[in-house]
Scaffold this active site. Structure first.
Site, PDB file in Angstrom:
ATOM      1  N   ARG A  63      43.753  43.819  42.245  1.00 46.65           N
ATOM      2  CA  ARG A  63      44.538  42.584  42.271  1.00 46.65           C
ATOM      3  C   ARG A  63      44.985  42.238  43.689  1.00 46.65           C
ATOM      4  NH1 ARG A  63      50.141  40.962  40.110  1.00 46.65           N
ATOM      5  NH2 ARG A  63      49.768  38.758  39.699  1.00 46.65           N
ATOM      6  N   HIS A  67      44.506  38.659  45.629  1.00 45.62           N
ATOM      7  CA  HIS A  67      45.610  37.894  46.224  1.00 45.62           C
ATOM      8  C   HIS A  67      45.430  37.723  47.728  1.00 45.62           C
ATOM      9  CE1 HIS A  67      48.926  37.808  42.956  1.00 45.62           C
ATOM     10  NE2 HIS A  67      47.743  37.830  42.403  1.00 45.62           N
ATOM     11  N   ASN A  95      53.805  37.476  43.820  1.00 45.55           N
ATOM     12  CA  ASN A  95      53.336  38.832  44.159  1.00 45.55           C
ATOM     13  C   ASN A  95      53.333  39.665  42.891  1.00 45.55           C
ATOM     14  OD1 ASN A  95      55.780  40.081  43.549  1.00 45.55           O
ATOM     15  ND2 ASN A  95      56.420  40.316  45.656  1.00 45.55           N
ATOM     16  N   PRO A 162      46.232  31.091  41.320  1.00 45.58           N
ATOM     17  CA  PRO A 162      46.237  30.434  40.005  1.00 45.58           C
ATOM     18  C   PRO A 162      47.402  30.918  39.139  1.00 45.58           C
ATOM     19  CG  PRO A 162      44.510  32.107  40.105  1.00 45.58           C
ATOM     20  CD  PRO A 162      45.111  32.025  41.484  1.00 45.58           C
ATOM     21  N   HIS A 192      40.654  41.712  34.608  1.00 44.69           N
ATOM     22  CA  HIS A 192      41.758  41.976  33.684  1.00 44.69           C
ATOM     23  C   HIS A 192      41.377  43.019  32.629  1.00 44.69           C
ATOM     24  CE1 HIS A 192      44.049  37.986  34.737  1.00 44.69           C
ATOM     25  NE2 HIS A 192      44.026  38.857  35.723  1.00 44.69           N
TER      26      HIS A 192
END
Ligand code: HEM
Ligand SMILES: *[C@@H]1O[C@H](CO)[C@@H](O)[C@H](O)[C@H]1NC(C)=O
Ligand SMILES: *[C@@H]1O[C@H](CO)[C@@H](O)[C@H](O)[C@H]1NC(C)=O
Length: 321
Positions: A63, A67, A95, A162, A192
């Site tokens: 992740r 980001h 975050n 998003p 995910h």
């Protein structure tokens, strides 16, 4: 004769000046082969050791890379700590529980011992995410190296990430703006398969969903109860995305078929006719998911990358030099 000599001289000068075309500044698979040949090995070891003691951090690393890349390009900006004069990306509500910073620090520390000032933090994040996918049972793939670290990290830039309330067409548009196809967006969402979401990211689905529905109608009734139960433990209570939070597989797409997607932005991929076929495909064929995922990850890892003098190699991943 003189002319042609002059031409070749100009050509040679050109090549020397724009070393770019030979991969001096640009990205390449063996970017560190001369200056830091053990960099990949050090990162892999550091990641493996950390994940052996806490396998849930694989999700954190994957992740973090996402980001990093979606905000200001893959330039390590996600790692910067806030200072008195600057609130960094890290401190945005978006975050949302990013984890694994210590692993990046550790890898950087080990690498600096071998070859100080050579390997960028942005490259470490990209390689660590790649190694985390493999550690968790996902595909193995090679990524080009040579990203430079950026000098900007601002909380307001995280607007570019998003939101979990987006529907399939909005996700397609947002990822499309970054050059991804709908299929690549659905493949990337397959990340995910790792990790958890906190109640605050999905509670909007459980009550007062919209003017006609109290509960999100794309959500299975039984699973809605499971999510509500999780939320009864508070906003930070965690729900795993699929049945195996630490293993990288195509379970996530099975969950979507059963209307067991945790985020609205997950379930919309199956609820919407535009992307449903892709979800069916990945649920049926894990090899196809792995192939598309690794290709999309390589593409994501090159998003708005800073090359040459457009960036720096940070001494400490948490602060600009
Ligand atoms: C399609 C748009 C996406 C949206 C709306 C989205 C949103 C979210 C949200 C809301 C969470 C839960 C955060 C929390 O509640 O703490 C999450 C977790 C996560 N996301 Fe995404 N995400 C998206 C795409 C991606 C992509 C492309 C990747 C990586 C390639 C990714 C990797 C992850 C991982 C691994 C977690 C679990 C983190 C953990 O357990 O620590 N996501 N995402
Ligand atoms: C994320 O942001 C919140 C503030 O919104 C902050 O309290 C928290 O420490 C940040 N988390 C990380 C890991 O930086
Ligand atoms: C997605 O959301 C947008 C904006 O809210 C809306 O205009 C659009 O019709 C929605 N698309 C679908 C497929 O629901």
């Amino acid at each position: 004769m003189v002319m042609s000599y002059l031409f070749s001289l100009i050509l040679v000068m050109d090549i020397i000046v724009s070393g770019w075309s030979f991969g001096v500044d640009g990205l390449s698979m063996n970017y560190y082969i001369m200056n830091c040949p053990f960099a990949e090995g050090i990162i892999k070891n550091t990641v493996n050791m950390a994940l052996q003691s806490d396998p849930t951090l694989a999700a954190g690393l994957v992740r973090m890379h996402f980001h990093d890349c979606f905000v200001e390009g893959c330039d390590g900006s996600v790692l910067i700590d806030s200072t008195k004069g600057n609130t960094a990306e890290k401190d945005s509500p978006a975050n949302l529980s990013l984890r694994g910073y210590e692993i990046i620090d550790k890898a950087k520390e080990e690498i600096e011992k071998q070859c100080p000032g050579v390997v960028s933090c942005a490259d470490i994040v990209a390689m660590a995410a790649r190694d985390a996918v493999f550690f968790a049972g996902g595909p193995v793939y090679d990524i080009p190296k040579g990203r430079k670290d950026g000098r900007r990290s601002k909380i307001e830039d995280t607007m570019k990430l998003p939101s979990p309330t987006l529907n399939s067409s909005e996700l397609i548009r947002m990822f499309g703006q970054r050059g991804f196809t709908a299929q690549e967006m659905v493949a990337l969402s397959g990340a995910h398969t790792l990790g958890v979401a906190r109640c605050s990211s999905f509670k909007h689905r459980l009550s007062n969903f919209d003017t006609t529905n109290n509960v999100d109608p794309t959500l299975d009734t039984q699973f809605a109860k499971t999510l509500s139960k999780t939320c009864s433990r508070g906003d930070n209570a965690e729900q795993t995305f699929d049945s195996t939070r630490n293993s990288f597989d195509n379970d996530y797409y099975y969950a979507l078929q059963r209307k067991n997607g945790v985020l609205f932005s997950d379930q919309t991929l199956f609820a919407s006719g535009i992307t449903r076929g892709i979800v069916y495909g990945y649920a049926m064929n894990q090899a196809m998911f792995f192939l598309d995922f690794q290709q999309a990850m390589v593409k994501m890892s090159m998003l708005d990358v800073k090359e040459g003098s457009k960036g720096e190699v940070r001494d400490n991943c948490r602060q600009i030099n």
